[in-house]
Design a protein around this motif. Structure first.
Motif, short mmCIF file in Angstrom:
data_model
loop_
_atom_site.label_atom_id
_atom_site.label_comp_id
_atom_site.label_asym_id
_atom_site.label_seq_id
_atom_site.Cartn_x
_atom_site.Cartn_y
_atom_site.Cartn_z
N GLU A 77 -64.72 -76.61 -50.20
CA GLU A 77 -65.55 -77.54 -49.32
C GLU A 77 -64.80 -78.97 -49.05
OE1 GLU A 77 -68.58 -79.79 -51.29
OE2 GLU A 77 -67.56 -79.57 -53.17
N THR A 79 -66.00 -82.02 -48.83
CA THR A 79 -66.57 -83.27 -49.47
C THR A 79 -65.52 -84.10 -50.46
OG1 THR A 79 -68.74 -82.48 -49.07
CG2 THR A 79 -68.41 -84.37 -50.46
N GLU A 109 -66.44 -65.54 -52.88
CA GLU A 109 -68.09 -65.13 -52.96
C GLU A 109 -68.32 -63.87 -52.71
OE1 GLU A 109 -71.16 -67.10 -51.36
OE2 GLU A 109 -70.75 -68.77 -50.77
N GLY A 116 -69.05 -65.48 -46.10
CA GLY A 116 -67.63 -64.51 -46.09
C GLY A 116 -66.82 -65.26 -47.36
N GLN A 121 -66.50 -74.79 -41.45
CA GLN A 121 -67.44 -75.57 -41.90
C GLN A 121 -67.28 -76.97 -41.13
OE1 GLN A 121 -68.64 -77.56 -45.78
NE2 GLN A 121 -69.60 -75.67 -46.24
N ASP A 125 -70.01 -86.86 -41.72
CA ASP A 125 -70.63 -87.63 -43.27
C ASP A 125 -70.52 -89.10 -42.69
OD1 ASP A 125 -69.06 -85.15 -44.49
OD2 ASP A 125 -70.26 -86.07 -45.98
N ARG A 265 -80.33 -78.13 -53.59
CA ARG A 265 -78.84 -78.13 -53.23
C ARG A 265 -78.38 -77.82 -54.58
NH1 ARG A 265 -76.86 -77.12 -49.50
NH2 ARG A 265 -75.13 -78.51 -49.22
N TYR A 270 -75.18 -84.54 -55.47
CA TYR A 270 -76.08 -85.17 -54.57
C TYR A 270 -77.02 -86.23 -55.52
CZ TYR A 270 -74.77 -82.11 -51.00
OH TYR A 270 -74.10 -81.39 -50.30
N VAL A 287 -78.48 -72.30 -42.71
CA VAL A 287 -77.56 -72.58 -41.90
C VAL A 287 -76.81 -73.71 -42.00
CG1 VAL A 287 -77.66 -73.13 -39.31
CG2 VAL A 287 -79.30 -71.53 -40.22
#
Ligand code: HAM
Length: 418
Positions: A77, A79, A109, A116, A121, A125, A265, A270, A287
């Protein structure tokens, strides 16, 4: 040996056209809201991701030792990378910053529809803005994107909640801090794992069956006034959510968002509002998803800064767009096809193509002897605007034959004026 790695994709030119079309929409939606693009390497130190939180993402890491013995990983990811970049410039950045990126991310995954082992992505932010105005602005970016690809609020819903809902409920049950984020991670898996597994995991975190049923009843809330009744009128979670819904009205996007307390989430960091977009039919995985993460930097050893954002994968949305017939036909986009009749006119055709290209149009030059029929089919498939034919008689006069493919109209043109 001739197969790619499981869960990864090849992008042939026709796939690449679709991908570029999608990314162009990502760029436009972010730019229209004043966001700036950034990027970073796909390879990071493993340390950036080794959070002891039980999150799926940390178990799905593509990690290895490089030749120098350093522990590295492919980013799952964006972040943590963004947090690292912000930290490195802390103090020097004019806040708030609004940044976006479209990184490729890697997760080991279980592959399934819309998931996939690599995906692109879109990340959007905002750092340095504390209020829910920033969260609402992000939802507006999302809606702008959905509209730009022809999706409507009949196709999708953005489910909104806040981590503070659970924080208040769990706080009253004596669970906070690390225990709180771990509980959120278990709760996020509720619709994926059997009930008894969830209950066992929650029990492990110190929640008894009464506590579990309290949580379950709060998670089923989809109405703000019910939430007010459950949490009390002084609840911060409730006032925060009310503010978001009222801002959404000002943006004119109320029909896109719904309160759904079951959205928590699956990432530990978070701290406030969280949201996820889902197809209304409920056939696909999320999504996109995001939320506020005001305390991520301190987990990396820095000084915290308020932050909120979302990640939006390229796979699920493409499933949806394809199912709805919303992916446009995309020809390769070359403007002119240049064809010299016979080997004697090959060099003349090169001169013509060069002059077209210098003039700022794109030209695909036919490199070998081909029959006229082939050339027409080729031009048609490429979706070109003009076919420029270099033919003996015309060329002798410094002229070429130009056929406008949309109208079929043909004319003789001096080649310098192309
Ligand atoms: P996430 O929910 O793990 O959040 O991922 C965000 C989105 O990325 C998902 O909703 C999905 O569209 C896509 N995605 C994730 N994993 C896969 C996969 N294996 N295959 C295809 N698509 C996938 C995050 O990653 C947060 N870092 C987002 C964020 C940004 N929060 C704040 N800022």
């Amino acid at each position: 040996m001739t197969k790619g790695v499981r869960g990864t994709r090849d992008f042939y030119p026709e796939d690449m056209r679709v991908r570029n079309w999608l990314f162009e929409r990502f760029h436009s939606a972010a730019l229209s809201h004043g966001f700036e693009e950034y990027d970073a390497p796909v390879l990071e130190t493993e340390e950036l991701y080794t959070r002891k939180s039980g999150e799926e993402i940390t178990q799905q890491l593509y990690n290895f030792e490089d030749k120098g013995g350093r522990k590295v990983a492919l980013r799952p990811e964006m972040t943590p990378t963004l947090a690292r970049m912000v930290m490195a410039r802390s103090g020097a950045l004019a806040l708030p910053i609004k940044w976006y990126s479209i990184p490729q991310c890697w997760r080991y995954e279980r592959t399934q529809r819309g998931r996939g082992r690599e995906h692109y992505q879109w990340n959007v932010d905002i750092w340095g803005a504390e209020g829910v105005e920033a969260d609402a602005e992000l939802i507006s970016v999302l809606v702008q994107f959905f509209r730009s690809v022809g999706l409507s609020s009949d196709d999708l819903v953005i489910r909104v909640s806040s981590r503070k809902v659970l924080e208040e409920v769990l706080g009253s049950l004596g669970i906070s801090g690390e225990g709180f984020s771990q509980t959120c991670i278990v709760i996020d898996k509720m619709d994926k794992l059997p009930e008894d597994v969830i209950e066992a995991q929650l029990a492990e975190l110190g929640l008894d069956s009464e506590a579990i049923s309290t949580i379950q009843s709060v998670l089923s809330i989809t109405d703000l006034s019910d939430m007010g009744t459950a949490l009390g009128q002084s609840s911060e979670a409730v006032s925060e959510l009310m503010a978001i819904f009222s801002l959404a009205e000002s943006y004119g996007i109320s029909d896109w968002i719904e309160l759904d307390a079951s959205v928590v989430r699956g990432l530990a960091y978070y701290t406030g509002p969280v949201f996820e977009a889902h197809d209304r039919a409920g056939e696909l995985r999320a999504v996109c998803g995001g939320g506020r993460y005001d305390r991520l930097i301190s987990t990396l050893g820095g000084k915290d800064l308020p932050a909120t954002g979302f990640g939006f994968g390229d796979m699920v949305v493409m499933e949806l767009l394809q199912a709805k017939g919303l992916v446009p036909e995309m020809p390769n986009g070359v403007q002119d096809i240049v064809f010299g009749m016979g080997p004697e006119l090959r060099e003349a055709a090169m001169r013509v193509a060069s002059s077209i290209r210098t003039g700022g149009r794109s030209a695909d030059l036919i490199l070998e002897d081909k029959r006229m029929k082939w050339v027409f089919r080729h031009a048609d498939r490429a979706g070109a605007e003009r076919l420029v034919m270099v033919m003996p008689e015309e060329w002798a006069k410094g002229m070429v034959k130009v056929k406008h493919l949309a109208t079929g109209e043909e004319s003789e043109v001096p080649f310098e004026s192309l």
